[in-house]
Design an enzyme around this catalytic site. Structure first.
Site, PDB file in Angstrom:
ATOM      1  N   ASP A 127     -11.696  32.428  38.784  1.00 62.29           N
ATOM      2  CA  ASP A 127     -12.091  32.227  37.542  1.00 62.29           C
ATOM      3  C   ASP A 127     -13.600  31.493  37.813  1.00 62.29           C
ATOM      4  OD1 ASP A 127     -11.286  31.881  34.578  1.00 62.29           O
ATOM      5  OD2 ASP A 127     -12.993  30.583  35.217  1.00 62.29           O
ATOM      6  N   GLU A 129     -17.612  30.410  37.254  1.00 64.90           N
ATOM      7  CA  GLU A 129     -18.644  29.978  36.287  1.00 64.90           C
ATOM      8  C   GLU A 129     -19.965  30.497  36.631  1.00 64.90           C
ATOM      9  OE1 GLU A 129     -17.478  28.624  33.425  1.00 64.90           O
ATOM     10  OE2 GLU A 129     -15.333  28.443  34.175  1.00 64.90           O
ATOM     11  N   ASP A 226     -14.554  38.920  35.308  1.00 69.65           N
ATOM     12  CA  ASP A 226     -15.199  38.102  36.635  1.00 69.65           C
ATOM     13  C   ASP A 226     -15.229  39.231  37.675  1.00 69.65           C
ATOM     14  OD1 ASP A 226     -14.309  35.285  36.403  1.00 69.65           O
ATOM     15  OD2 ASP A 226     -13.090  36.355  34.969  1.00 69.65           O
ATOM     16  N   HIS A 284     -13.332  25.447  30.805  1.00 75.64           N
ATOM     17  CA  HIS A 284     -14.592  26.231  31.349  1.00 75.64           C
ATOM     18  C   HIS A 284     -14.944  25.463  32.757  1.00 75.64           C
ATOM     19  CE1 HIS A 284     -14.944  28.760  28.033  1.00 75.64           C
ATOM     20  NE2 HIS A 284     -14.887  27.735  27.164  1.00 75.64           N
ATOM     21  N   ASP A 289      -9.758  25.855  35.346  1.00 76.50           N
ATOM     22  CA  ASP A 289      -9.096  27.135  34.650  1.00 76.50           C
ATOM     23  C   ASP A 289      -8.141  27.980  35.559  1.00 76.50           C
ATOM     24  OD1 ASP A 289     -10.618  26.535  32.359  1.00 76.50           O
ATOM     25  OD2 ASP A 289     -12.025  28.238  32.655  1.00 76.50           O
TER      26      ASP A 289
END
Length: 314
Positions: A127, A129, A226, A284, A289
């Site tokens: 995941d 960011e 992603d 987030h 996550d």
């Protein structure tokens, strides 16, 4: 999952009844394979509602097809009412497994009642960011790169890769980005570039035995953003190749909708609510996550769901 994934507006599949099967070979796309009939596998199925009101088909005798008729008869006598308890509920699974083991069934055979085999040896939960703002900045750049190595047999985390990444096009994080992700400027300053992080990912994959052609693994993400948008988009911008192992994945939102019969509009929050799970950590945060994704996968697997690739070939 960053703000960019919400902006991407991924297409929702039509929710379908859960697919409970042994599954074909690894690497195939999601197949709407017919659920084995109760008569053929000795599985009782009943409709139940989850916490969010989604309908679901819960197998109440997972693993019965893998017992011989003699062993199944013995298992019925041992388990009694527990054989017809919801084996999607870990408490019942644990009780059933212990009762079988106590009556001379091997541990692996006892575990069949609660945990059907997955088609992959490992799930790689990822995941990202990324840099973000309102209005959105372009190009976005990955600033957190976490991966959890999830054992496909136990659904437990075996190894973690986690690095922060130095953005180069927009090196200064915006207040919006810090507020959303919890990542402050000091966490990315002086960190490796994306190219260097990708090299370290490859080294980690090799160290963990994930590049062995006999080991079947697949990435899992909360959405398609992603690996369909963020990573290939930034790699194209920087002139970097994308490794083949990043080109197939499981979108957990789609898997959840197949299992539960409804689309998780609010992503992890809806999936945790639908499965009566507590949210882990900060929303987030890439690594948090990933932990939530892994927990949701484990819960669905306990309920008998078989995870399948959802991405289409590049």
């Amino acid at each position: 999952m960053s703000a960019g994934e919400r902006a991407f507006g991924e297409k929702k599949p039509r929710p379908a009844a859960a697919h409970w099967s042994k599954g074909p070979a690894a690497g195939s796309a999601v197949g709407h394979s017919a659920r084995p009939s109760a008569a053929s596998v000795g599985v009782r199925v009943r409709g139940v509602l989850d916490a969010s009101g989604c309908s679901m088909l819960a197998p109440l005798q997972t693993g019965a097809a893998r017992f011989s008729s003699y062993l199944l008869s013995r298992a019925r006598k041992v388990l009694g009412s527990h054989l017809f308890s919801p084996c999607g509920v870990p408490e019942f699974c644990s009780i059933s497994t212990r009762k079988l083991a106590a009556h001379g069934f091997g541990a692996s055979m006892a575990a069949m009642v609660s945990f059907p085999p997955q088609r992959y040896h490992y799930f790689l939960v990822l995941d990202f960011e990324a840099t973000c703002d309102k209005p959105q900045i372009h190009p976005q750049e990955i600033i957190e790169f976490p991966i959890l190595k999830l054992n496909g047999r136990t659904m437990e985390i075996e190894s973690t890769f986690h690095m922060y990444v130095q953005p180069v096009v927009h090196p200064q994080l915006t207040p919006f980005c810090t507020e959303l992700t919890g990542i402050i400027q000091a966490m990315v300053d002086g960190q490796p570039s994306l190219q260097q992080v990708l090299e370290r990912v490859d080294e980690w994959m090799a160290k963990e035995g994930l590049l062995d052609p006999n080991v079947k693994s697949i990435f899992v993400t909360c959405g398609d953003w992603d690996l369909k948008v963020m990573l290939p988009g930034q790699c194209q911008y920087l002139g970097l190749p994308v490794a083949d192992y990043f080109k197939q994945w499981i979108n957990l939102k789609k898997a959840y909708s197949f299992a539960m019969g409804c689309w998780p509009k609010n992503g992890l929050l809806d999936m945790n609510k639908g499965l009566s799970l507590q949210h882990i950590g900060r929303p987030h945060s890439g690594i948090d996550d990933c932990k939530n994704i892994a927990n949701i996968m484990k819960t669905l697997a306990y309920r008998g769901f078989i995870f399948k690739q959802t991405s289409k070939p590049f």
